[in-house]
Enzyme design. Sequence first.
Site, short mmCIF file in Angstrom:
data_model
loop_
_atom_site.label_atom_id
_atom_site.label_comp_id
_atom_site.label_asym_id
_atom_site.label_seq_id
_atom_site.Cartn_x
_atom_site.Cartn_y
_atom_site.Cartn_z
CG ASP A 13 -2.12 1.05 1.17
OD1 ASP A 13 -3.20 1.21 1.29
OD2 ASP A 13 -1.74 2.33 1.46
CG ASP A 109 -3.34 3.39 -2.11
OD1 ASP A 109 -3.90 2.83 -2.64
OD2 ASP A 109 -2.48 4.31 -2.15
CD GLU A 110 -5.19 -0.74 -0.75
OE1 GLU A 110 -5.08 -1.79 0.29
OE2 GLU A 110 -6.51 -0.57 -0.36
P1 TTP Z 1 -5.66 4.87 1.26
O1 TTP Z 1 -4.07 3.70 0.86
O2 TTP Z 1 -6.31 4.08 2.40
O3 TTP Z 1 -4.53 6.25 1.69
P2 TTP Z 1 -3.27 6.82 1.77
O4 TTP Z 1 -2.44 6.40 0.79
O5 TTP Z 1 -3.16 8.42 1.33
O6 TTP Z 1 -2.49 6.92 2.85
P3 TTP Z 1 -1.81 5.87 3.91
O7 TTP Z 1 -2.56 3.87 2.58
O8 TTP Z 1 0.05 5.97 3.90
O9 TTP Z 1 -2.65 6.07 4.74
O10 TTP Z 1 -5.58 5.26 -0.62
C1 TTP Z 1 -5.43 5.37 -1.41
C2 TTP Z 1 -5.86 7.01 -1.92
O11 TTP Z 1 -7.63 6.90 -2.67
C3 TTP Z 1 -5.77 8.39 -1.34
O12 TTP Z 1 -4.11 9.11 -1.35
C4 TTP Z 1 -6.78 9.00 -1.75
C5 TTP Z 1 -7.43 7.62 -2.32
N1 TTP Z 1 -8.87 8.15 -1.24
C6 TTP Z 1 -9.92 8.75 -1.36
O13 TTP Z 1 -10.07 9.68 -2.55
N2 TTP Z 1 -10.71 9.16 -0.34
C7 TTP Z 1 -10.56 8.91 1.02
O14 TTP Z 1 -11.70 8.49 1.49
C8 TTP Z 1 -9.82 7.56 0.97
C9 TTP Z 1 -9.35 6.79 1.75
C10 TTP Z 1 -8.85 7.18 -0.25
MG MG Z 2 -2.78 4.02 0.57
#
Ligand code: TTP
Ligand code: MG
Length: 364
Positions: A13, A109-110
């Site tokens: 992720d 992203d994951e």
């Molecule tokens: P995440 O992997 O949940 O969050 P992140 O990568 O920003 O942070 P981390 O993993 O380090 O905690 O989500 C990936 C992307 O998806 C995030 O950059 C933006 C998008 N996203 C949204 O648009 N709305 C949301 O509510 C969430 C959770 C994520």
């Molecule tokens: Mg993330």
Amino acid sequence: MYSIGVRKIIHVDMDAFFAAVEQRNHPEYRGKPVVVGGSPDSRGVVSTCSYEARKFGIHSAMPTKQAYKLCPQAIFVHDHHFSDYKEVSEQIREIFYDYTDLVEPLSLDEAFLDVTVNRKNNPSATRIAEEIRARIKEKTQLTASAGVSYNKFIAKIASDVHKPDGITVVPPAEAADFVAQLPIRKFWGVGEVTEKKMRSLGIHTGADLRKFELYQLIEWFGKSGPYFYNAARGIDDRPVENSRVRKSIGREITLARDIVDRIEVERILREIAGDIEKTMARYQALASTVTLKVKFHDFQCVTRSISLDHPIHRATDMVSFVDGLVTKTEVGKKPLRLLGISLSGLSGGGFDEYDPQPELPFDS
Ligand code: TTP
Ligand code: MG
């Protein structure tokens, strides 16, 4: 570390994904609180924010107005640059597929990877995860975190433990303790609603959840009951579902020695076609384009294709079309070092009903 029969699952992720891409693309944003999402009049919600912004209590899905109050000096990025995020997403997926086809992306992203068997024959999922993180950093200048375990549920939670830029390995022997101490909200599939319900039932951690019988959890949580029952015991048998659309099915052989003889070429092509037929049968696929690929001793590479009105899957059909394609090359005149056939324009099986949206559990 793992015994035979135990799967090796990695969850990767990216850290603060959208915000990290913005910081990479705008060096002046680096080291600063960056909030992505919402409009200039402070309407809308935060998509994500940099770790510097998280120190102020800002998080995803928070109204941007509130984020502004918490940290007015933050850099607010209102326009999403989806083509940049998508590009990184494709780059990291290419890296994943270098290790295995068993890649299940959950979002841009994951992704989960099942590396029990992998292209590098690397027995250590931990070393693969470290290698992947290093390659992602090198290719994208962005950091990713990883969780390594024997199932999806634990790998997913583990990747969050040492964020950002961290790795967490949970071997089977440590799983019970790992799950027992987890706050219930961290369970994959527990959103706000389920969390409230669990807390009202006195369930605050994995250990609390484990105290209840299956029938009790089914009564409270319906068809999610068995999932929670198993999860509390560190059990999750869901496979990593490969969701990549295969665009072609093919095989090529690099010859042990260069050959010119047409008869021998035909024999090798029949062998290749036979292998492809088996793969086609496994996928229950049909193909409407046949491509021949040849590489000559001087490394000149030639491909010849034919599109068919009626899709095929049998080796004999492949061979008859490939024979026609061979005559359009210098095969039989120049020594050859590689021969290959590939079928594309796939239909049937799962190929024309591909659903790119992975199923997410419950209310998270
Ligand atoms: P995440 O992997 O949940 O969050 P992140 O990568 O920003 O942070 P981390 O993993 O380090 O905690 O989500 C990936 C992307 O998806 C995030 O950059 C933006 C998008 N996203 C949204 O648009 N709305 C949301 O509510 C969430 C959770 C994520
Ligand atoms: Mg993330």
